[in-house]
Write a protein that holds these residues in place. Structure first.
Motif, PDB file in Angstrom:
ATOM      1  N   ILE A 167       0.849  -1.193   0.000  1.00 20.11           N
ATOM      2  CA  ILE A 167       0.000   0.000   0.000  1.00 20.11           C
ATOM      3  C   ILE A 167       0.884   1.241   0.000  1.00 20.11           C
ATOM      4  CG2 ILE A 167      -1.714   1.303   1.326  1.00 20.11           C
ATOM      5  CD1 ILE A 167      -2.696  -1.359   2.455  1.00 20.11           C
ATOM      6  N   ASP A 168       0.517   2.177  -0.834  1.00 22.61           N
ATOM      7  CA  ASP A 168       1.219   3.466  -0.864  1.00 22.61           C
ATOM      8  C   ASP A 168       0.593   4.368   0.192  1.00 22.61           C
ATOM      9  OD1 ASP A 168       2.713   5.640  -1.452  1.00 22.61           O
ATOM     10  OD2 ASP A 168       1.855   6.004  -3.446  1.00 22.61           O
ATOM     11  N   TRP A 169       1.040   4.200   1.429  1.00 15.19           N
ATOM     12  CA  TRP A 169       0.381   4.837   2.558  1.00 15.19           C
ATOM     13  C   TRP A 169       0.405   6.355   2.475  1.00 15.19           C
ATOM     14  CZ3 TRP A 169      -2.583   2.145   5.768  1.00 15.19           C
ATOM     15  CH2 TRP A 169      -2.364   0.771   5.907  1.00 15.19           C
ATOM     16  N   PHE A 170       1.516   6.926   2.023  1.00 15.11           N
ATOM     17  CA  PHE A 170       1.660   8.380   2.047  1.00 15.11           C
ATOM     18  C   PHE A 170       1.591   9.019   0.665  1.00 15.11           C
ATOM     19  CE2 PHE A 170       4.401   7.010   5.773  1.00 15.11           C
ATOM     20  CZ  PHE A 170       3.368   7.155   6.682  1.00 15.11           C
ATOM     21  N   GLY A 171       1.362   8.212  -0.367  1.00 14.94           N
ATOM     22  CA  GLY A 171       1.251   8.749  -1.720  1.00 14.94           C
ATOM     23  C   GLY A 171      -0.155   8.770  -2.249  1.00 14.94           C
ATOM     24  N   PHE A 174      -6.491   8.478   0.003  1.00 13.35           N
ATOM     25  CA  PHE A 174      -7.333   7.639   0.857  1.00 13.35           C
ATOM     26  C   PHE A 174      -6.495   6.917   1.900  1.00 13.35           C
ATOM     27  CE2 PHE A 174      -8.983   3.372   1.727  1.00 13.35           C
ATOM     28  CZ  PHE A 174     -10.203   3.687   2.303  1.00 13.35           C
ATOM     29  N   TRP A 175      -5.392   6.293   1.457  1.00 16.63           N
ATOM     30  CA  TRP A 175      -4.582   5.525   2.391  1.00 16.63           C
ATOM     31  C   TRP A 175      -3.810   6.434   3.348  1.00 16.63           C
ATOM     32  CZ3 TRP A 175      -5.917   0.909   3.347  1.00 16.63           C
ATOM     33  CH2 TRP A 175      -6.438   0.102   2.347  1.00 16.63           C
ATOM     34  N   ALA A 176      -3.536   7.660   2.941  1.00 18.36           N
ATOM     35  CA  ALA A 176      -2.899   8.605   3.864  1.00 18.36           C
ATOM     36  C   ALA A 176      -3.856   8.926   5.014  1.00 18.36           C
ATOM     37  CB  ALA A 176      -2.505   9.878   3.121  1.00 18.36           C
ATOM     38  N   ARG A 177      -5.132   9.105   4.693  1.00 18.03           N
ATOM     39  CA  ARG A 177      -6.122   9.335   5.768  1.00 18.03           C
ATOM     40  C   ARG A 177      -6.265   8.098   6.638  1.00 18.03           C
ATOM     41  NH1 ARG A 177      -8.650  12.412   1.620  1.00 18.03           N
ATOM     42  NH2 ARG A 177      -9.818  10.586   0.895  1.00 18.03           N
ATOM     43  N   MET A 178      -6.218   6.918   6.021  1.00 17.53           N
ATOM     44  CA  MET A 178      -6.311   5.690   6.811  1.00 17.53           C
ATOM     45  C   MET A 178      -5.085   5.516   7.715  1.00 17.53           C
ATOM     46  SD  MET A 178      -9.221   4.391   6.258  1.00 17.53           S
ATOM     47  CE  MET A 178      -9.766   6.103   6.122  1.00 17.53           C
ATOM     48  N   ALA A 179      -3.933   6.013   7.264  1.00 16.35           N
ATOM     49  CA  ALA A 179      -2.746   5.961   8.113  1.00 16.35           C
ATOM     50  C   ALA A 179      -2.945   6.831   9.356  1.00 16.35           C
ATOM     51  CB  ALA A 179      -1.523   6.431   7.326  1.00 16.35           C
ATOM     52  N   VAL A 180      -3.542   8.006   9.168  1.00 12.36           N
ATOM     53  CA  VAL A 180      -3.836   8.864  10.312  1.00 12.36           C
ATOM     54  C   VAL A 180      -4.833   8.183  11.241  1.00 12.36           C
ATOM     55  CG1 VAL A 180      -4.799  11.082  11.008  1.00 12.36           C
ATOM     56  CG2 VAL A 180      -3.305  10.957   9.012  1.00 12.36           C
ATOM     57  N   VAL A 181      -5.856   7.537  10.664  1.00 10.27           N
ATOM     58  CA  VAL A 181      -6.836   6.805  11.470  1.00 10.27           C
ATOM     59  C   VAL A 181      -6.156   5.693  12.263  1.00 10.27           C
ATOM     60  CG1 VAL A 181      -8.825   5.245  11.334  1.00 10.27           C
ATOM     61  CG2 VAL A 181      -8.796   7.358   9.990  1.00 10.27           C
ATOM     62  N   LEU A 182      -5.247   4.987  11.629  1.00  8.85           N
ATOM     63  CA  LEU A 182      -4.537   3.897  12.294  1.00  8.85           C
ATOM     64  C   LEU A 182      -3.721   4.408  13.478  1.00  8.85           C
ATOM     65  CD1 LEU A 182      -3.749   0.889  12.269  1.00  8.85           C
ATOM     66  CD2 LEU A 182      -1.889   1.485  10.700  1.00  8.85           C
ATOM     67  N   VAL A 183      -3.025   5.518  13.295  1.00 10.15           N
ATOM     68  CA  VAL A 183      -2.217   6.078  14.375  1.00 10.15           C
ATOM     69  C   VAL A 183      -3.101   6.524  15.533  1.00 10.15           C
ATOM     70  CG1 VAL A 183      -0.640   7.935  15.002  1.00 10.15           C
ATOM     71  CG2 VAL A 183      -0.369   6.764  12.821  1.00 10.15           C
ATOM     72  N   VAL A 254       3.039  15.338  11.514  1.00 11.34           N
ATOM     73  CA  VAL A 254       4.285  14.555  11.551  1.00 11.34           C
ATOM     74  C   VAL A 254       4.307  13.526  10.426  1.00 11.34           C
ATOM     75  CG1 VAL A 254       5.651  12.948  12.937  1.00 11.34           C
ATOM     76  CG2 VAL A 254       4.546  14.901  14.029  1.00 11.34           C
ATOM     77  N   LEU A 255       3.174  12.892  10.153  1.00 11.57           N
ATOM     78  CA  LEU A 255       3.132  11.808   9.182  1.00 11.57           C
ATOM     79  C   LEU A 255       3.200  12.306   7.745  1.00 11.57           C
ATOM     80  CD1 LEU A 255       0.463   9.304  10.569  1.00 11.57           C
ATOM     81  CD2 LEU A 255       2.877   8.826  10.159  1.00 11.57           C
ATOM     82  N   THR A 256       2.346  13.266   7.397  1.00 14.61           N
ATOM     83  CA  THR A 256       2.144  13.607   5.983  1.00 14.61           C
ATOM     84  C   THR A 256       2.307  15.086   5.668  1.00 14.61           C
ATOM     85  OG1 THR A 256      -0.233  13.933   6.332  1.00 14.61           O
ATOM     86  CG2 THR A 256       0.502  11.704   5.786  1.00 14.61           C
ATOM     87  N   ARG A 257       2.376  15.936   6.693  1.00 16.41           N
ATOM     88  CA  ARG A 257       2.424  17.391   6.484  1.00 16.41           C
ATOM     89  C   ARG A 257       1.219  17.876   5.666  1.00 16.41           C
ATOM     90  NH1 ARG A 257       6.900  20.140   8.967  1.00 16.41           N
ATOM     91  NH2 ARG A 257       8.101  18.428   9.863  1.00 16.41           N
ATOM     92  N   GLY A 258       0.111  17.162   5.789  1.00  7.39           N
ATOM     93  CA  GLY A 258      -1.104  17.559   5.080  1.00  7.39           C
ATOM     94  C   GLY A 258      -1.254  16.949   3.712  1.00  7.39           C
ATOM     95  N   GLY A 259      -0.256  16.267   3.203  1.00 10.57           N
ATOM     96  CA  GLY A 259      -0.318  15.685   1.860  1.00 10.57           C
ATOM     97  C   GLY A 259      -0.904  14.284   1.886  1.00 10.57           C
ATOM     98  N   PRO A 260      -0.981  13.655   0.723  1.00 15.45           N
ATOM     99  CA  PRO A 260      -0.600  14.224  -0.574  1.00 15.45           C
ATOM    100  C   PRO A 260      -1.728  15.084  -1.158  1.00 15.45           C
ATOM    101  CG  PRO A 260      -1.320  11.958  -0.848  1.00 15.45           C
ATOM    102  CD  PRO A 260      -1.365  12.236   0.626  1.00 15.45           C
ATOM    103  N   ASP A 261      -1.370  16.180  -1.759  1.00 19.43           N
ATOM    104  CA  ASP A 261      -2.330  17.081  -2.395  1.00 19.43           C
ATOM    105  C   ASP A 261      -3.433  17.499  -1.422  1.00 19.43           C
ATOM    106  OD1 ASP A 261      -3.331  18.616  -4.431  1.00 19.43           O
ATOM    107  OD2 ASP A 261      -4.538  16.999  -5.285  1.00 19.43           O
ATOM    108  N   SER A 262      -3.029  17.859  -0.196  1.00 17.93           N
ATOM    109  CA  SER A 262      -3.942  18.337   0.859  1.00 17.93           C
ATOM    110  C   SER A 262      -4.968  17.292   1.286  1.00 17.93           C
ATOM    111  CB  SER A 262      -4.685  19.604   0.404  1.00 17.93           C
ATOM    112  OG  SER A 262      -3.787  20.647   0.113  1.00 17.93           O
TER     113      SER A 262
END
Length: 310
Positions: A167-171, A174-183, A254-262
């Motif tokens: 999974i491209d967690w930070f690219g 959707f998965w970037a938001r799920m990474a925040v949810v996981l944390v 810390v994780l994404t700095r608001g990305g990707p693409d806000s």
């Protein structure tokens, strides 16, 4: 033998002076609580009331840095037509509607399990599930940034080892938001589980015994006894978790700095950017008050919906 001297008598107080003395004594008694409260009230005024009033007045100004001018309600009007603000609000709402129910459901199941089993080791297990809560948010974000790294993170290595796609967690948004949810879920589930466990231990055992006599099974006892008895605790955790998620900042920063693409830009992060990157303190203050209003409305609605059956 000499006669004994007459006992000394207290000089008579004029009748007109007695009411004045009584009034002074009453005033002193009434002043004591205010004198005791004065230090706390002074500190509250300096560190709470004054910043709140100042930020409200600041939200009615425009400009950057020290060069500002009165702007009335233009910052709030700008807020209504700012697409970036609505993007941040939408991201916060998406994280909220997934993370809070999942986290509280897991916390409740964990508390029920700890309350029913591991009786001899309950204190140890309680400490174990609570440990993530005392971990610093920045440290947690850095830890998960390594675990969820797309190329060589432990999670993707595990997925690849069992034949699942990585999974491209930070690219991916959707998965970037799920990474925040996981944390967030990892960090706060134990905290809520301990609260639920305390509530479960306060439920009288006679209620469960009466339900068993009536033939209620485990699921029915959970629905008819446990959940109604835990309603005040559930209300507390739902409101507290909602407020905390609406103010979300540390983990996505810390994780994404608001990305990707806000995709993980939250309202608090957008507030921070306007205040401390662009130095538009008036607009940042308006965002803060809009967030305060949103938190108050949602909190009141939740207390109304969940507390009306009390």
């Amino acid at each position: 033998m000499t006669a004994a001297a007459p006992p000394a008598t207290r000089p008579a107080v004029p009748a007109a002076a007695r009411p004045a003395a009584v009034r002074r004594a009453r005033l002193r008694r009434r002043a004591v609580p205010y004198l005791l409260l004065a230090p706390a009230l002074i500190l509250f005024g300096i560190f709470k009331a004054y910043p709140i009033i100042s930020s409200l007045l600041l939200s009615l100004t425009a400009g950057s840095g020290s060069v500002t001018h009165s702007a009335g309600l233009s910052n709030y009007e700008r807020l209504l037509h700012d697409p970036q603000f609505w993007t941040a609000l939408g991201n916060t709402a998406r994280i909220l509607v997934v993370q809070v129910p999942v986290m509280l459901a897991l916390a409740l199941l964990l508390a029920v399990g700890l309350n029913a089993a591991f009786v001899r080791w309950r204190t140890v297990w309680r400490l174990g599930v609570f440990m993530p809560t005392v971990t610093g948010l920045v440290a947690t974000g850095i830890l998960f940034s390594f675990l969820l790294n797309t190329k060589d993170g432990a999670v993707n290595n595990l997925l690849d080892s069992i034949g699942l796609p990585t999974i491209d967690w930070f690219g991916d948004g959707f998965w970037a938001r799920m990474a925040v949810v996981l944390v967030l879920t990892w960090h706060y589930t134990g905290y809520n589980a301990v609260i639920y466990l305390a509530g479960l231990q306060g439920i009288p055992k006679e209620l469960y015994e009466a339900a068993m006599v009536d033939g209620a099974g485990p699921v029915r006892r959970f629905r008819s006894v446990t959940l109604p008895a835990l309603r005040p605790v559930l209300l507390f955790t739902v409101v507290l978790s909602t407020i905390g998620t609406l103010q979300l900042f540390d983990e996505p920063y810390v994780l994404t700095r608001g990305g990707p693409d806000s995709a993980t830009l939250t309202v608090s992060m957008y507030l921070y950017d306007n205040g401390f990157r662009y130095f538009d303190f008036g607009y940042a203050s308006a965002i803060a008050y809009a967030l305060t209003l949103l938190v108050s409305v949602l909190g009141a609605a939740q207390m109304r919906l969940m507390g009306e059956r009390e």
